[in-house]
Design a protein around this motif. Structure first.
Motif, PDB file in Angstrom:
ATOM      1  N   VAL A 117       0.871  -1.185   0.000  1.00 42.71           N
ATOM      2  CA  VAL A 117       0.000   0.000   0.000  1.00 42.71           C
ATOM      3  C   VAL A 117       0.904   1.230   0.000  1.00 42.71           C
ATOM      4  N   TRP A 118       0.615   2.148  -0.940  1.00 41.92           N
ATOM      5  CA  TRP A 118       1.424   3.376  -1.044  1.00 41.92           C
ATOM      6  C   TRP A 118       0.777   4.457  -0.192  1.00 41.92           C
ATOM      7  N   VAL A 119       1.569   4.976   0.747  1.00 44.42           N
ATOM      8  CA  VAL A 119       1.065   5.945   1.714  1.00 44.42           C
ATOM      9  C   VAL A 119       1.960   7.183   1.688  1.00 44.42           C
ATOM     10  N   SER A 120       1.326   8.339   1.630  1.00 41.29           N
ATOM     11  CA  SER A 120       2.100   9.592   1.681  1.00 41.29           C
ATOM     12  C   SER A 120       2.085  10.124   3.107  1.00 41.29           C
ATOM     13  N   ASP A 121       3.289  10.520   3.583  1.00 38.07           N
ATOM     14  CA  ASP A 121       3.468  11.028   4.944  1.00 38.07           C
ATOM     15  C   ASP A 121       2.752  10.126   5.961  1.00 38.07           C
ATOM     16  N   PRO A 122       3.225   8.863   6.131  1.00 36.27           N
ATOM     17  CA  PRO A 122       2.514   7.906   7.004  1.00 36.27           C
ATOM     18  C   PRO A 122       2.328   8.433   8.424  1.00 36.27           C
ATOM     19  N   SER A 123       3.384   9.077   8.987  1.00 32.43           N
ATOM     20  CA  SER A 123       3.256   9.568  10.362  1.00 32.43           C
ATOM     21  C   SER A 123       4.358  10.567  10.641  1.00 32.43           C
ATOM     22  N   PRO A 124       4.036  11.659  11.336  1.00 31.86           N
ATOM     23  CA  PRO A 124       5.078  12.629  11.692  1.00 31.86           C
ATOM     24  C   PRO A 124       6.180  12.002  12.537  1.00 31.86           C
ATOM     25  N   LYS A 125       5.841  10.924  13.245  1.00 32.23           N
ATOM     26  CA  LYS A 125       6.834  10.295  14.114  1.00 32.23           C
ATOM     27  C   LYS A 125       7.930   9.586  13.315  1.00 32.23           C
TER      28      LYS A 125
ATOM     29  N   ASP B 289      -3.533   8.491  -5.071  1.00 31.44           N
ATOM     30  CA  ASP B 289      -4.818   8.013  -5.583  1.00 31.44           C
ATOM     31  C   ASP B 289      -6.005   8.645  -4.881  1.00 31.44           C
ATOM     32  N   LYS B 290      -5.759   9.387  -3.814  1.00 28.87           N
ATOM     33  CA  LYS B 290      -6.841  10.080  -3.105  1.00 28.87           C
ATOM     34  C   LYS B 290      -6.909  11.560  -3.470  1.00 28.87           C
ATOM     35  N   GLY B 291      -6.075  11.993  -4.414  1.00 30.74           N
ATOM     36  CA  GLY B 291      -6.089  13.391  -4.833  1.00 30.74           C
ATOM     37  C   GLY B 291      -5.316  14.304  -3.912  1.00 30.74           C
ATOM     38  N   ILE B 292      -4.403  13.771  -3.115  1.00 28.98           N
ATOM     39  CA  ILE B 292      -3.596  14.569  -2.197  1.00 28.98           C
ATOM     40  C   ILE B 292      -2.231  14.823  -2.834  1.00 28.98           C
TER      41      ILE B 292
ATOM     42  N   ILE C 168       2.046  20.616  -0.472  1.00 31.70           N
ATOM     43  CA  ILE C 168       2.073  19.186  -0.162  1.00 31.70           C
ATOM     44  C   ILE C 168       1.115  18.887   0.987  1.00 31.70           C
ATOM     45  N   GLY C 169       0.355  17.834   0.791  1.00 34.22           N
ATOM     46  CA  GLY C 169      -0.617  17.442   1.797  1.00 34.22           C
ATOM     47  C   GLY C 169      -1.995  18.026   1.577  1.00 34.22           C
ATOM     48  N   GLN C 170      -2.123  18.977   0.631  1.00 32.42           N
ATOM     49  CA  GLN C 170      -3.425  19.565   0.343  1.00 32.42           C
ATOM     50  C   GLN C 170      -4.120  18.781  -0.766  1.00 32.42           C
ATOM     51  N   ALA C 171      -5.434  18.819  -0.742  1.00 28.22           N
ATOM     52  CA  ALA C 171      -6.212  18.131  -1.774  1.00 28.22           C
ATOM     53  C   ALA C 171      -6.174  18.942  -3.061  1.00 28.22           C
ATOM     54  N   ILE C 172      -6.118  18.254  -4.197  1.00 33.56           N
ATOM     55  CA  ILE C 172      -6.069  18.941  -5.488  1.00 33.56           C
ATOM     56  C   ILE C 172      -7.327  19.754  -5.727  1.00 33.56           C
ATOM     57  N   SER C 173      -8.447  19.348  -5.128  1.00 32.48           N
ATOM     58  CA  SER C 173      -9.707  20.069  -5.301  1.00 32.48           C
ATOM     59  C   SER C 173      -9.666  21.457  -4.681  1.00 32.48           C
ATOM     60  N   SER C 174      -8.779  21.654  -3.712  1.00 31.60           N
ATOM     61  CA  SER C 174      -8.685  22.972  -3.071  1.00 31.60           C
ATOM     62  C   SER C 174      -8.084  24.015  -4.008  1.00 31.60           C
ATOM     63  N   PHE C 175      -7.481  23.579  -5.118  1.00 32.46           N
ATOM     64  CA  PHE C 175      -6.915  24.513  -6.105  1.00 32.46           C
ATOM     65  C   PHE C 175      -7.904  24.781  -7.230  1.00 32.46           C
TER      66      PHE C 175
ATOM     67  N   TRP D  27      -0.709   6.924  -8.652  1.00 33.42           N
ATOM     68  CA  TRP D  27      -0.510   8.369  -8.618  1.00 33.42           C
ATOM     69  C   TRP D  27      -0.806   8.985  -9.983  1.00 33.42           C
ATOM     70  N   LYS D  28      -0.932  10.304  -9.971  1.00 29.78           N
ATOM     71  CA  LYS D  28      -1.045  11.064 -11.216  1.00 29.78           C
ATOM     72  C   LYS D  28      -0.079  12.235 -11.133  1.00 29.78           C
ATOM     73  N   ILE D  29       0.540  12.491 -12.265  1.00 25.70           N
ATOM     74  CA  ILE D  29       1.432  13.647 -12.363  1.00 25.70           C
ATOM     75  C   ILE D  29       0.758  14.671 -13.276  1.00 25.70           C
TER      76      ILE D  29
END
Length: 600
Positions: free
Chosen positions: A163-171, A228-231, A241-248, A283-285
């Motif tokens: 499973v591909w995860v972006s920024d899994p945890s700040p820790k 894949d979640k649009g982040i 980074i970390g924002q949803a593409i829909s916010s743009f 992902w999408k570029i």
């Protein structure tokens, strides 16, 4: 505006100039517009094609990275030593456990050197409390600290799948040494019992991802990498980074295909959006290309085209004006000649020459004017001859009528009057005939007309004895003006013979003359019986037409015809029957000192 430039009253030069400019500007403008449109569309298509190829190469590179990370993950997944470390503590002794741990660390380093092109980090968490990181030796993070992350349940559900995860945890940031990263995450299970032993992460930093595409795009372009979640998981502006593409302002449904392009507004700027998919990761570029910068070269071409257009337009205007002027000047000169002819100058001739249609038109115009001038002179001569002939006929008719009446009067006087009186009347007749029958001219001074009238009245007073009285009230200021010869004598004659003579009692004839409104007005008034056929009336009646239709009005018809012949609409004659009895004949003619004034 068009109506002002090209209406029926516009000059030929303006019409030719407007026509030429219309034939030049419209095709030239249409060609320039079509050329610019084709150029824009060509650049747009080339940019789309180029951008899609670039994104495809970046996607391939990221797919290779994902494949390599998957391969590395598989190496760990198949390592038996790793599973020995992850089993419950009683599985190994302390010494053996440390030995296997050292061996595992060396293995992790060896795997990393095997894929030197990738900068990745490995993290291993065991349910038994075992924890291992590639370059991190700080405090333990612990598996329990990341179990509450939203992706954890998805990884467990994947059952050893990646499973591909972006920024899994700040820790986990200290284990990667970057603020943002993506990880390929999978669980590790005991092959015999199927029990989950731990979780395994292979992480790459965002800076490493950015290196994969940062140098492949233009300076004015912006590229985003989204999961894949649009982040957003990677971007030149790290704040995104970390924002949803829909916010743009971008809707993810527009990115549904594997790759494609569309145009939209982003922050009030027109953008060309191209995108491609990283199949291994989902992902999408996405590449954002401002149309303003995209068409920057077109702007230069547009300015050059406009400059050329204005230059060609200026030259076209000058050439069109020169041609229009060359074509219109002969027409204007011919038009000026026509206006002069229209004003009555038949001596005008056009000086336009040439072998074209305008030159031929000018020659035909000159021939036509010459013919009209000849016809005018001929008609003028014929009219003059006709006028003189009519005048002689009228004069002869007037004189014959006058002589007949006068000789009849003298014949009557011979029977009752002494010879001296008859002799005086004959002398008066001779003087009257001498002045009226000469070829001196048609116009005489009013003073002379009054002398002729007095000679005529002497004859009539001698004939009528006390039955006739004539009174003159003629203003002295009109005596020097000109009038037609024998204009008043027939009117006075009618007043005497048709008004006074049939009256049983003596009668009076009043002769008035005055100047008013630049006209000479004569009034011949008698208190006689009036014209037969017109009964007395309580009001004045205009009986002009009725009198002229009678045989008794022949003399008045001759007067009216002479007035119309010489004065046209400037002369008038009217006969009025008065309510108290008698008749007025009113005559008006233009006040002139020279007959030539009637021609002006």
């Amino acid at each position: 505006m068009w109506n002002r430039l090209f209406n029926k009253k516009s000059s030929v030069q303006r019409k030719i100039l407007v026509s030429f400019l219309g034939l030049i500007i419209f095709p030239l403008g249409l060609f320039s517009y079509a050329s610019m449109s084709v150029s824009k569309e060509t650049i747009r298509k080339k940019e789309i094609s180029s951008s899609l190829k670039t994104l495809e190469l970046i996607a391939d590179k990221l797919n290779i990275m994902a494949s390599d990370l998957t391969a590395i993950s598989n190496l760990y997944f198949a390592n038996s030593s790793l599973y020995d470390l992850l089993k419950p503590p009683q599985g190994l002794g302390i010494y053996e456990e440390n030995a296997k741990k050292d061996f595992l660390i060396k293995t992790m380093i060896n795997y990393k050197y095997a894929y030197t092109w990738m900068d990745y980090n490995t993290t291993l968490f065991g349910k038994n409390g075992f924890e291992l990181h590639t370059y991190y030796e700080g405090r333990k993070i612990g598996l329990d600290s990341i179990k509450n992350e939203p992706w954890y349940a998805e990884v467990v559900k994947a059952n050893s799948g990646i499973v591909w995860v972006s920024d899994p945890s700040p820790k986990l940031i200290p284990t990667v040494d970057d603020d943002h990263f993506v990880s390929a995450v999978r669980i590790l299970k005991d092959f015999e019992s199927g029990t989950m032993l731990g979780i395994f992460l292979i992480s790459v930093s965002e800076s490493f991802l950015y290196k994969q595409y940062g140098n492949a795009v233009q300076d004015y372009e912006q590229v985003l990498l989204i999961d894949d979640k649009g982040i957003v998981i990677s971007a030149p502006d790290k704040k995104m980074i970390g924002q949803a593409i829909s916010s743009f302002g971008e809707r993810t449904n527009k990115l549904a295909d594997e790759s494609g392009h569309f145009t939209t507004k982003v922050n009030k700027r027109n953008m060309l959006i191209t995108y491609d998919s990283v199949g291994k990761t989902g992902w999408k570029i996405i590449a954002y290309t401002p149309l303003k910068e995209l068409y920057a070269d077109i702007g230069k071409i547009e300015r050059l085209t406009i400059l050329l257009f204005l230059s060609v337009l200026a030259i076209s205007i000058l050439v069109s004006y020169f041609i229009a002027r060359r074509l219109s000047i002969p027409i204007q000169r011919l038009f000026t000649s026509m206006k002069k002819v229209e004003m009555g100058n038949l001596s005008e001739r056009s000086d336009v020459t040439g072998e074209d249609e305008i030159g031929e038109l000018a020659r035909k115009f000159n021939r036509m004017v010459s013919r009209i001038e000849d016809l005018r002179d001929r008609v003028s001569a014929e009219q003059e001859m006709k006028r003189k002939t009519e005048f002689r006929a009228l004069q002869s008719q007037i004189n014959t009528h006058f002589l007949y009446n006068t000789l009849a009067s003298i014949r009557s006087m011979l029977m009752i009057d002494p010879p001296e009186k008859v002799d005086a009347i004959i002398v008066a007749l001779v003087r009257l005939l001498k002045k009226t029958l000469t070829e001196k001219g048609e116009f005489i001074p009013i003073a002379e007309e009054m002398d002729n009238l007095r000679n005529y009245i002497r004859i009539q007073e001698a004939r009528q004895h006390e039955h006739l009285r004539v009174v003159f009230e003629v203003d002295e200021q009109i005596m020097h003006l000109k009038t037609l010869k024998l204009l008043l004598q027939p009117i006075v004659e009618n007043a005497i013979f048709h008004g006074i003579e049939p009256k049983p009692t003596p009668g009076t004839v009043l002769i008035q003359g005055e100047l008013s409104d630049n006209k000479v007005w004569f009034r011949i008034r008698d208190d006689g019986v009036g014209y037969s056929g017109f009964p007395p009336s309580d009001t004045e009646l205009d009986i002009t037409e009725l009198v002229l239709e009678q045989s008794a009005g022949m003399g008045l018809r001759n007067i009216r015809d002479r007035i119309r012949l010489h004065y046209g609409a400037g002369g008038e004659l009217s006969v009025i029957s008065r309510s108290e009895g008698g008749t007025d004949v009113v005559l008006s003619i233009p006040a002139i000192m020279d007959p030539e004034e009637l021609k002006l």
